[in-house]
Write a protein that holds these residues in place. Structure first.
Motif, PDB file in Angstrom:
ATOM      1  N   ASP A  28       0.853  -1.180   0.000  1.00 35.51           N
ATOM      2  CA  ASP A  28       0.000   0.000   0.000  1.00 35.51           C
ATOM      3  C   ASP A  28       0.891   1.232   0.000  1.00 35.51           C
ATOM      4  O   ASP A  28       1.434   1.622   1.037  1.00 35.51           O
ATOM      5  CB  ASP A  28      -0.914  -0.018   1.232  1.00 35.51           C
ATOM      6  CG  ASP A  28      -1.871   1.164   1.262  1.00 35.51           C
ATOM      7  OD1 ASP A  28      -1.683   2.122   0.485  1.00 35.51           O
ATOM      8  OD2 ASP A  28      -2.801   1.120   2.078  1.00 35.51           O
ATOM      9  N   LEU A  29       1.046   1.853  -1.150  1.00 38.95           N
ATOM     10  CA  LEU A  29       1.978   2.965  -1.289  1.00 38.95           C
ATOM     11  C   LEU A  29       1.497   4.244  -0.607  1.00 38.95           C
ATOM     12  O   LEU A  29       2.265   5.187  -0.470  1.00 38.95           O
ATOM     13  CB  LEU A  29       2.257   3.244  -2.761  1.00 38.95           C
ATOM     14  CG  LEU A  29       2.956   2.111  -3.507  1.00 38.95           C
ATOM     15  CD1 LEU A  29       3.158   2.499  -4.967  1.00 38.95           C
ATOM     16  CD2 LEU A  29       4.269   1.757  -2.863  1.00 38.95           C
ATOM     17  N   ALA A  30       0.258   4.262  -0.154  1.00 38.13           N
ATOM     18  CA  ALA A  30      -0.220   5.405   0.621  1.00 38.13           C
ATOM     19  C   ALA A  30       0.188   5.270   2.084  1.00 38.13           C
ATOM     20  O   ALA A  30       0.192   6.255   2.817  1.00 38.13           O
ATOM     21  CB  ALA A  30      -1.733   5.528   0.512  1.00 38.13           C
ATOM     22  N   GLN A  31       0.565   4.061   2.505  1.00 41.85           N
ATOM     23  CA  GLN A  31       0.859   3.795   3.911  1.00 41.85           C
ATOM     24  C   GLN A  31       2.307   3.382   4.184  1.00 41.85           C
ATOM     25  O   GLN A  31       2.869   3.745   5.208  1.00 41.85           O
ATOM     26  CB  GLN A  31      -0.057   2.675   4.433  1.00 41.85           C
ATOM     27  CG  GLN A  31      -1.522   2.995   4.343  1.00 41.85           C
ATOM     28  CD  GLN A  31      -1.931   4.117   5.272  1.00 41.85           C
ATOM     29  OE1 GLN A  31      -1.426   4.222   6.374  1.00 41.85           O
ATOM     30  NE2 GLN A  31      -2.822   4.972   4.823  1.00 41.85           N
ATOM     31  N   GLY A  42       6.877   6.198 -11.669  1.00 41.57           N
ATOM     32  CA  GLY A  42       5.468   5.925 -11.383  1.00 41.57           C
ATOM     33  C   GLY A  42       4.713   5.822 -12.687  1.00 41.57           C
ATOM     34  O   GLY A  42       4.732   6.743 -13.492  1.00 41.57           O
ATOM     35  N   PRO A  45      -0.346   7.008 -12.691  1.00 41.79           N
ATOM     36  CA  PRO A  45      -1.080   7.312 -11.457  1.00 41.79           C
ATOM     37  C   PRO A  45      -2.480   7.823 -11.797  1.00 41.79           C
ATOM     38  O   PRO A  45      -2.634   8.650 -12.686  1.00 41.79           O
ATOM     39  CB  PRO A  45      -0.225   8.396 -10.798  1.00 41.79           C
ATOM     40  CG  PRO A  45       0.540   9.019 -11.911  1.00 41.79           C
ATOM     41  CD  PRO A  45       0.760   7.932 -12.932  1.00 41.79           C
ATOM     42  N   PRO A  52      -6.448   7.863  -2.760  1.00 39.31           N
ATOM     43  CA  PRO A  52      -5.194   7.969  -2.006  1.00 39.31           C
ATOM     44  C   PRO A  52      -4.036   8.577  -2.778  1.00 39.31           C
ATOM     45  O   PRO A  52      -2.915   8.623  -2.277  1.00 39.31           O
ATOM     46  CB  PRO A  52      -4.890   6.507  -1.666  1.00 39.31           C
ATOM     47  CG  PRO A  52      -5.401   5.757  -2.856  1.00 39.31           C
ATOM     48  CD  PRO A  52      -6.678   6.492  -3.242  1.00 39.31           C
ATOM     49  N   TRP A  53      -4.269   9.063  -3.991  1.00 34.72           N
ATOM     50  CA  TRP A  53      -3.156   9.444  -4.862  1.00 34.72           C
ATOM     51  C   TRP A  53      -2.258  10.559  -4.338  1.00 34.72           C
ATOM     52  O   TRP A  53      -1.032  10.469  -4.493  1.00 34.72           O
ATOM     53  CB  TRP A  53      -3.662   9.733  -6.273  1.00 34.72           C
ATOM     54  CG  TRP A  53      -4.039   8.435  -6.905  1.00 34.72           C
ATOM     55  CD1 TRP A  53      -5.296   7.923  -7.050  1.00 34.72           C
ATOM     56  CD2 TRP A  53      -3.144   7.440  -7.372  1.00 34.72           C
ATOM     57  NE1 TRP A  53      -5.225   6.672  -7.600  1.00 34.72           N
ATOM     58  CE2 TRP A  53      -3.917   6.348  -7.816  1.00 34.72           C
ATOM     59  CE3 TRP A  53      -1.759   7.358  -7.473  1.00 34.72           C
ATOM     60  CZ2 TRP A  53      -3.356   5.203  -8.349  1.00 34.72           C
ATOM     61  CZ3 TRP A  53      -1.195   6.217  -8.005  1.00 34.72           C
ATOM     62  CH2 TRP A  53      -1.991   5.160  -8.431  1.00 34.72           C
ATOM     63  N   ILE A  56       0.155   8.837  -2.125  1.00 32.05           N
ATOM     64  CA  ILE A  56       1.064   7.972  -2.887  1.00 32.05           C
ATOM     65  C   ILE A  56       2.138   8.812  -3.569  1.00 32.05           C
ATOM     66  O   ILE A  56       3.331   8.471  -3.533  1.00 32.05           O
ATOM     67  CB  ILE A  56       0.276   7.124  -3.900  1.00 32.05           C
ATOM     68  CG1 ILE A  56      -0.611   6.104  -3.157  1.00 32.05           C
ATOM     69  CG2 ILE A  56       1.223   6.421  -4.877  1.00 32.05           C
ATOM     70  CD1 ILE A  56      -1.608   5.390  -4.044  1.00 32.05           C
ATOM     71  N   ASN A  59       4.637  10.002  -1.016  1.00 33.96           N
ATOM     72  CA  ASN A  59       5.527   8.907  -0.650  1.00 33.96           C
ATOM     73  C   ASN A  59       6.639   8.752  -1.694  1.00 33.96           C
ATOM     74  O   ASN A  59       7.822   8.611  -1.344  1.00 33.96           O
ATOM     75  CB  ASN A  59       4.719   7.613  -0.524  1.00 33.96           C
ATOM     76  CG  ASN A  59       5.478   6.473   0.102  1.00 33.96           C
ATOM     77  OD1 ASN A  59       6.631   6.589   0.492  1.00 33.96           O
ATOM     78  ND2 ASN A  59       4.822   5.340   0.201  1.00 33.96           N
ATOM     79  N   ALA A  60       6.265   8.812  -2.964  1.00 31.74           N
ATOM     80  CA  ALA A  60       7.270   8.707  -4.032  1.00 31.74           C
ATOM     81  C   ALA A  60       8.235   9.887  -3.995  1.00 31.74           C
ATOM     82  O   ALA A  60       9.448   9.720  -4.166  1.00 31.74           O
ATOM     83  CB  ALA A  60       6.588   8.609  -5.389  1.00 31.74           C
TER      84      ALA A  60
END
Length: 125
Positions: A28-31, A42, A45, A52-53, A56, A59-60
């Motif tokens: 889960d890239l949001a978490q 990426g 997206p 959640p984008w 995300i 995070n990136a």
């Protein structure tokens, strides 16, 4: 996921000195924070759909090493523009460029996969 271990093994074989490592996994890239990286890509997206984008993308953005590069590839101009807007909202400098293969195609042509790239300027710190 079936082929992930084969691609990871290929990267070890192709770059035995360890200059490039490849890790493929579902998360889960949001978490979950991403590992620190010199290059982050990426692909497509779905920023225009909400959800959640923004987390995300943040995070990136946060996983880049100093001087690291980040590129988001999108299908359509409006997706690229929204990705750029979200990244700029986090204080980043970005530019949108079109894949030269598709230059001259109508703006909303179907089948123009990864037509636009949002290139985020390297981190200075």
């Amino acid at each position: 996921q079936t082929w992930w271990s084969a691609w990871e093994a290929w990267a070890k074989h192709a770059y035995p000195e360890g200059s490039i490592t490849l890790q493929l996994k579902a998360q889960d890239l949001a978490q979950v924070p991403l590992p620190k990286s010199g290059l982050v890509m990426g692909l497509h997206p779905e920023v225009t759909n909400g959800g959640p984008w923004p987390a995300i993308l943040k995070n990136a953005l946060d996983c880049r090493l100093p001087g690291g590069r980040l590129v988001f590839a999108t299908f359509y101009q409006h997706e690229a523009n929204e990705t750029k807007r979200v990244c700029e909202g986090f204080g980043e400098v970005c530019e949108v460029v079109e894949n030269p293969f598709y230059i001259g195609e109508p703006p909303n042509s179907v089948g123009t996969f990864l037509r636009f790239a949002v290139i985020v300027a390297p981190r200075a710190d």
